[in-house]
Design a protein around this motif. Sequence first.
Motif, PDB file in Angstrom:
ATOM      1  N   GLY A 114       0.789  -1.225   0.000  1.00  0.00           N
ATOM      2  CA  GLY A 114       0.000   0.000   0.000  1.00  0.00           C
ATOM      3  C   GLY A 114       0.819   1.272   0.000  1.00  0.00           C
ATOM      4  O   GLY A 114       0.279   2.370  -0.116  1.00  0.00           O
ATOM      5  N   THR A 115       2.148   1.134   0.120  1.00  0.00           N
ATOM      6  CA  THR A 115       3.027   2.303   0.126  1.00  0.00           C
ATOM      7  C   THR A 115       3.246   2.812  -1.294  1.00  0.00           C
ATOM      8  O   THR A 115       3.456   2.024  -2.220  1.00  0.00           O
ATOM      9  CB  THR A 115       4.386   1.954   0.762  1.00  0.00           C
ATOM     10  OG1 THR A 115       4.177   1.424   2.052  1.00  0.00           O
ATOM     11  CG2 THR A 115       5.272   3.189   0.859  1.00  0.00           C
ATOM     12  N   VAL A 116       3.221   4.127  -1.453  1.00  0.00           N
ATOM     13  CA  VAL A 116       3.469   4.759  -2.749  1.00  0.00           C
ATOM     14  C   VAL A 116       4.644   5.712  -2.611  1.00  0.00           C
ATOM     15  O   VAL A 116       4.675   6.555  -1.716  1.00  0.00           O
ATOM     16  CB  VAL A 116       2.231   5.516  -3.264  1.00  0.00           C
ATOM     17  CG1 VAL A 116       2.540   6.229  -4.580  1.00  0.00           C
ATOM     18  CG2 VAL A 116       1.049   4.564  -3.433  1.00  0.00           C
ATOM     19  N   ILE A 117       5.625   5.564  -3.483  1.00  0.00           N
ATOM     20  CA  ILE A 117       6.801   6.438  -3.497  1.00  0.00           C
ATOM     21  C   ILE A 117       6.964   6.979  -4.906  1.00  0.00           C
ATOM     22  O   ILE A 117       7.075   6.212  -5.866  1.00  0.00           O
ATOM     23  CB  ILE A 117       8.075   5.671  -3.080  1.00  0.00           C
ATOM     24  CG1 ILE A 117       7.916   5.078  -1.679  1.00  0.00           C
ATOM     25  CG2 ILE A 117       9.293   6.600  -3.130  1.00  0.00           C
ATOM     26  CD1 ILE A 117       9.069   4.179  -1.253  1.00  0.00           C
ATOM     27  N   ALA A 118       6.950   8.298  -5.024  1.00  0.00           N
ATOM     28  CA  ALA A 118       7.106   8.955  -6.330  1.00  0.00           C
ATOM     29  C   ALA A 118       6.081   8.438  -7.346  1.00  0.00           C
ATOM     30  O   ALA A 118       6.402   8.263  -8.521  1.00  0.00           O
ATOM     31  CB  ALA A 118       8.531   8.781  -6.858  1.00  0.00           C
ATOM     32  N   GLY A 119       4.877   8.172  -6.865  1.00  0.00           N
ATOM     33  CA  GLY A 119       3.811   7.726  -7.756  1.00  0.00           C
ATOM     34  C   GLY A 119       3.871   6.265  -8.142  1.00  0.00           C
ATOM     35  O   GLY A 119       3.083   5.808  -8.976  1.00  0.00           O
ATOM     36  N   MET A 120       4.791   5.515  -7.543  1.00  0.00           N
ATOM     37  CA  MET A 120       4.924   4.083  -7.854  1.00  0.00           C
ATOM     38  C   MET A 120       4.782   3.265  -6.584  1.00  0.00           C
ATOM     39  O   MET A 120       4.938   3.789  -5.478  1.00  0.00           O
ATOM     40  CB  MET A 120       6.284   3.790  -8.507  1.00  0.00           C
ATOM     41  CG  MET A 120       6.469   4.388  -9.891  1.00  0.00           C
ATOM     42  SD  MET A 120       8.073   3.943 -10.582  1.00  0.00           S
ATOM     43  CE  MET A 120       9.169   4.867  -9.506  1.00  0.00           C
ATOM     44  N   LYS A 121       4.515   1.975  -6.743  1.00  0.00           N
ATOM     45  CA  LYS A 121       4.461   1.078  -5.593  1.00  0.00           C
ATOM     46  C   LYS A 121       5.774   1.159  -4.817  1.00  0.00           C
ATOM     47  O   LYS A 121       6.862   1.091  -5.398  1.00  0.00           O
ATOM     48  CB  LYS A 121       4.241  -0.360  -6.047  1.00  0.00           C
ATOM     49  CG  LYS A 121       2.858  -0.673  -6.587  1.00  0.00           C
ATOM     50  CD  LYS A 121       2.754  -2.180  -6.831  1.00  0.00           C
ATOM     51  CE  LYS A 121       1.404  -2.549  -7.450  1.00  0.00           C
ATOM     52  NZ  LYS A 121       1.324  -2.159  -8.866  1.00  0.00           N
TER      53      LYS A 121
END
Length: 227
Positions: A114-121
């Motif tokens: 569920g984590t999103v970093i820079a718009g990605m998983k």
Amino acid sequence: MTEKIHQTLRDSKAARWTALGVVAFTMLCGYFLTDVMAPLKPMLEEELLWSSTEYGIFTSAYGWFNVFLLMLIFGGIILDKMGVRFTGLGACTLMVVGCLVKYSAISGLIPLEGTVIAGMKGQVVVAALGYALFGVGVEVAGITVSKILVKWFKGYELALAMGLQMATARLGTMLALSISAPVARYFHDVSAPILLCLVMLCIGLIAFLVYTVMDRRLEASIGREEK
């Protein structure tokens, strides 16, 4: 008048071919991880819900630091300044750390669901960063091994040694492409082949530690010859 002949450790055929075997095995382990994910793409899409775009971003990570941060150039400078033992151990350590980060992300050891970093998983980003670290390690290890072979085989079977080293390393690619998917299916875990890579890389690091002892003895023998 008799002339005393001094021999270095590399004059021993057994010693120089042993050195080749040790460093070639380390590179085999590195090439295994380089290509281990390719057969797993369908499982990544099915089990971890990666898209083809995310998989492409992940695979591109191999060159991020090498290309954009010029790490291969810096690696060459460090190799010239610090020598093969320091640089080789550093490169092998980077490979292990990068593989560990990659495995931790894909196996769920690091909770990223569920984590999103820079718009990605988040899982994709962390796995990619681990792969990028590994990419620096394996490429710097490659140039270090080239210098090692020159050090041991100059005046002997240098071209043959380079060819055998590359052929041995490419066995890692063959293993990755042939056993990754069966291992993942057997254990019902897409991260299982990466764990196997991690174990192999740890063995490769130990193998390079063995090489450093041989390298010290080689330099000591060269020093005796030059006196």
